[in-house]
Design an enzyme around this catalytic site. Structure first.
Site, short mmCIF file in Angstrom:
data_model
loop_
_atom_site.label_atom_id
_atom_site.label_comp_id
_atom_site.label_asym_id
_atom_site.label_seq_id
_atom_site.Cartn_x
_atom_site.Cartn_y
_atom_site.Cartn_z
N ASP A 83 -3.88 3.30 -13.08
CA ASP A 83 -3.58 3.03 -12.16
C ASP A 83 -3.09 4.01 -11.44
OD1 ASP A 83 -1.88 1.05 -13.88
OD2 ASP A 83 -0.07 1.98 -13.72
N HIS A 112 0.05 -1.83 -6.54
CA HIS A 112 1.26 -1.36 -7.14
C HIS A 112 1.96 0.27 -6.09
CE1 HIS A 112 2.33 2.07 -10.43
NE2 HIS A 112 1.29 2.84 -9.80
N HIS A 122 2.88 4.17 -3.24
CA HIS A 122 3.55 3.93 -4.55
C HIS A 122 5.19 4.54 -4.88
CE1 HIS A 122 3.22 6.92 -8.75
NE2 HIS A 122 2.07 5.32 -8.67
N HIS A 128 -4.63 6.14 -15.86
CA HIS A 128 -4.37 6.73 -14.55
C HIS A 128 -6.16 7.24 -14.36
CE1 HIS A 128 -0.39 6.84 -15.40
NE2 HIS A 128 0.21 6.57 -14.38
ZN LIG Z 1 1.24 4.95 -10.75
#
Ligand SMILES: [Zn+2]
Length: 288
Positions: free
Chosen positions: A109, A160, A164, A257
């Site tokens: 992510d 995503h 964010h 991430h």
């Molecule tokens: Zn995120």
């Protein structure tokens, strides 16, 4: 024999003054109404539990929200087993590969980032592993070459949001839908030819039933996770490795991430975990 006082009390019980009769009648009506309401709401709740919310994505769109044409749902070239199932508003937290061998879906992510995404891609390539990258739209626009590399190397994209935006799930449906369409289109069209955006993941995992539904309506499968490495807290490479070794299970969706802060620990953990997962017999698959 009853005293006169006792006789008065007895008469009031058997034949109470009219004010008490009315009070008794009204109390009885109120109690019955309350009981009826509780019973009806319980029945309604059971029906919802039994059938689930009546939300399914339109059947006639593909993962990119375009009308489905014959052959579009075929597995991606060179990637056996990656057929795209129908999109429904059901949060994916495990994979269903239909194979006997244990499978795991790796997800990254908050990228892409020039500092970490190329290293992650190098490690994945070394082990022939495919993963899903949940990208932030603004990051993708800033580093289109990284998005292109992710696509070229057979990985999948996940929206995503543009920025964010962790509060996207609390917006009105129209605004939410516009936001997701914008980020999906940005991510898709930053590469050539435009990429299919298979998944949407809510920032910080802040899902709402409406966000889940709108993601599906926008043509993206809502993607959760079942193993959280907490790598963003920088707990140490060993802790990230340990969280996967202890939490992984057949069908697991693992959250890493490759952006959003220093991610050296994540890169090192992935370097240790891929050979370990392979030794355990895990295949690297897409969430489905
Ligand atoms: Zn995120």
């Amino acid at each position: 024999m009853l005293t006169p006082r006792q006789r008065v009390i007895l008469r009031q019980i058997v034949s109470p003054p009219y004010i008490y009769r009315w009070a008794g009648l009204l109390t009885t009506i109120a109690l019955m109404t309350g009981v009826t309401a509780v019973v009806l709401s319980d029945v309604g709740a059971r029906q919802v539990l039994a059938t689930g919310p009546a939300v399914t994505a339109p059947a006639a769109v593909n993962a990119a929200g375009r009308p489905v044409r014959a052959g579009e749902d075929a597995p991606a070239r060179g990637m056996p087993g990656f057929a795209r199932p129908a999109i429904t508003s059901s949060l994916l937290t495990v994979t269903d590969t239909g194979t006997d061998r244990p499978a795991v879906a790796l997800t990254f992510d908050d990228g892409p980032t020039p500092e970490y995404t190329p290293e992650v891609l190098d490690i994945l390539a070394e082990y022939g592993a495919k993963a899903t990258f949940c990208m932030i739209g603004d990051q993708a626009l800033a580093h289109p070459e990284l998005v292109q590399r992710v696509i070229n190397e057979g990985h999948r994209l996940c929206d995503h949001t543009m920025t964010h935006d962790a509060t996207v799930g609390s917006n009105a449906q129209d605004l939410m839908s516009q936001q997701l369409q914008r980020s999906r289109t940005s991510l898709s069209e930053v590469v050539a030819p435009p990429a299919t955006i298979d998944y949407f993941r809510a920032p910080e995992g802040r899902w709402t039933p409406l966000l889940d539904e709108v993601a599906a309506q926008t043509g993206m499968r809502p993607l959760g996770w079942s193993v959280d490495t907490l790598d963003w807290t920088q707990p140490g490479t060993g802790a990230i490795v340990g969280s996967v070794q202890q939490g992984v299970h057949p069908g697991a969706v693992v959250l890493f991430h490759d952006g959003g802060g220093p991610r050296e620990q994540t890169v090192e953990a992935v370097r240790e975990l891929l050979p370990w997962l392979q030794e355990q017999g895990y295949q690297f698959v897409m969430p489905s």
